[in-house]
Design an enzyme around this catalytic site. Structure first.
Site, PDB file in Angstrom:
ATOM      1  N   MET A  53       0.818  -1.154  -0.060  1.00  0.00           N
ATOM      2  CA  MET A  53      -0.006  -0.144  -0.055  1.00  0.00           C
ATOM      3  C   MET A  53       0.823   1.259   0.006  1.00  0.00           C
ATOM      4  O   MET A  53       0.371   2.212  -0.376  1.00  0.00           O
ATOM      5  CB  MET A  53      -0.938   0.070   1.191  1.00  0.00           C
ATOM      6  CG  MET A  53      -2.022  -0.936   1.104  1.00  0.00           C
ATOM      7  SD  MET A  53      -3.514  -0.464   2.303  1.00  0.00           S
ATOM      8  CE  MET A  53      -2.672  -0.354   3.881  1.00  0.00           C
TER       9      MET A  53
ATOM     10  N   GLY B 103      -6.188   3.582   8.709  1.00  0.00           N
ATOM     11  CA  GLY B 103      -6.204   2.069   8.688  1.00  0.00           C
ATOM     12  C   GLY B 103      -5.106   1.416   8.207  1.00  0.00           C
ATOM     13  O   GLY B 103      -4.215   1.988   7.431  1.00  0.00           O
ATOM     14  N   CYS B 104      -5.155  -0.039   8.287  1.00  0.00           N
ATOM     15  CA  CYS B 104      -3.845  -0.682   7.890  1.00  0.00           C
ATOM     16  C   CYS B 104      -4.299  -1.739   6.841  1.00  0.00           C
ATOM     17  O   CYS B 104      -3.532  -2.435   6.224  1.00  0.00           O
ATOM     18  CB  CYS B 104      -3.165  -1.610   9.045  1.00  0.00           C
ATOM     19  SG  CYS B 104      -2.541  -0.262  10.397  1.00  0.00           S
ATOM     20  N   ILE B 105      -5.673  -1.451   6.376  1.00  0.00           N
ATOM     21  CA  ILE B 105      -6.046  -2.533   5.386  1.00  0.00           C
ATOM     22  C   ILE B 105      -6.607  -1.433   4.166  1.00  0.00           C
ATOM     23  O   ILE B 105      -7.352  -0.686   4.072  1.00  0.00           O
ATOM     24  CB  ILE B 105      -7.156  -3.388   5.780  1.00  0.00           C
ATOM     25  CG1 ILE B 105      -6.514  -4.247   7.084  1.00  0.00           C
ATOM     26  CG2 ILE B 105      -7.731  -4.166   4.582  1.00  0.00           C
ATOM     27  CD1 ILE B 105      -6.040  -5.455   6.725  1.00  0.00           C
TER      28      ILE B 105
END
Lengths: 176, 105
Positions: A53, B103-105
């Site tokens: 990400m 958030g981490c997702i």
């Protein structure tokens, strides 16, 4: 003819300026997932996904019990250990009772669902879509009698340990 | 906090380049940030992501995480990585003038 004259030593010395260059950003990570319990699977999957990400390349190498995470028949049934897990808030004697592990795992999955943490199967799909590379360990596959047909389709290949180290060149290696 | 000039407008950003005031964001600023991070010029699909992110942030009070964007914006995860190859988790928010997602997702 000229005579070289040594520069006089400066009488007052200033402390040397130490220049610390900005740290190099991490370019790639290679995670070795060697455990198949729910609480050991998620950290690796989430760390790898987080790397992607933020633009870091990620490779995952599943070995020993870590193969459970990518084995079709097992990955939807990973458990949280209730025995030999010092962080479990119940006495080990109780943790060993029949059904305790299933109950705890069910509770943990429910909690993760509430927090919108994807199930393991979806994590593997997300990782694959993100361009992370997923590899299975050749030796562990042989040990457990698994073939590629037993694994999820997102697997990029089966590697020997030597292949893994070649593939991991230049990346940060993390063992879980 | 440093101020940066994007498309002729001076805006305040944090150390990582995220706008401090999402109200000061304009489409021209988005193009300028995109050019700076090497993903410009923005395509229709980029705009679909950006518009979703800004609307969702306005409704939810926080920038959407990547999984949320992939599920609700109409742009799937694979495409998000093609549109923002250098890290869609933060770039989608940054180009949209939003803070870095927590958030981490």
């Amino acid at each position: 003819m000229t005579t070289a004259v040594a520069e006089p030593e400066p009488t007052t010395t200033t402390p040397p300026q130490i220049e610390t260059p900005a740290p190099e950003p991490i370019r790639a990570v290679s995670l070795i997932l060697s455990k198949g319990s729910l609480d050991m699977a998620y950290p690796g999957l989430i760390m790898a996904n987080g790397a992607r990400m933020t633009g870091i390349e990620a490779n995952l190498f599943f070995t020993f019990w870590g193969l459970d995470i990518i084995t079709e028949k097992r990955l939807d049934h990973l458990h949280t250990p209730t025995v030999g897990n010092p962080s479990m808030p119940i006495p080990t004697m109780l943790g060993g009772l029949p059904g305790m592990e299933a109950l705890t795992s069910k509770f943990m999955k429910k909690r993760m669902d509430e927090l919108e943490i994807p199930p393991v199967r979806e994590m593997l799909e997300i990782l694959s879509d993100s361009g992370a590379q997923l590899y299975a360990c050749r030796m562990a596959m042989d040990m457990f009698g698994l073939t590629e047909k037993n694994l999820v389709p997102q697997i990029s290949g089966v590697l020997t340990v030597m292949d893994f180290w070649d593939m991991a060149a230049g990346s940060q290696v993390i063992f879980i | 906090m440093p101020a940066i000039e994007y498309a002729g407008t001076s805006v305040e950003v944090n150390d990582e380049g995220f706008l401090l005031q999402s109200d000061s964001w304009t489409r021209e600023i988005a193009e300028a940030i995109a050019a700076e991070v090497g993903i410009g010029p923005l395509t229709e699909k980029h705009w679909q992501v950006i518009e979703f992110c800004r609307q969702d942030a306005a409704e939810q009070g926080q920038p959407p995480g990547l999984r949320r964007i992939s599920k609700l914006s109409g742009i799937n995860m694979k495409e998000l990585y093609q549109l923002f190859p250098k890290g869609p988790g933060k770039l989608a928010a940054r180009v949209s003038g939003l803070p870095k997602p927590q958030g981490c997702i």
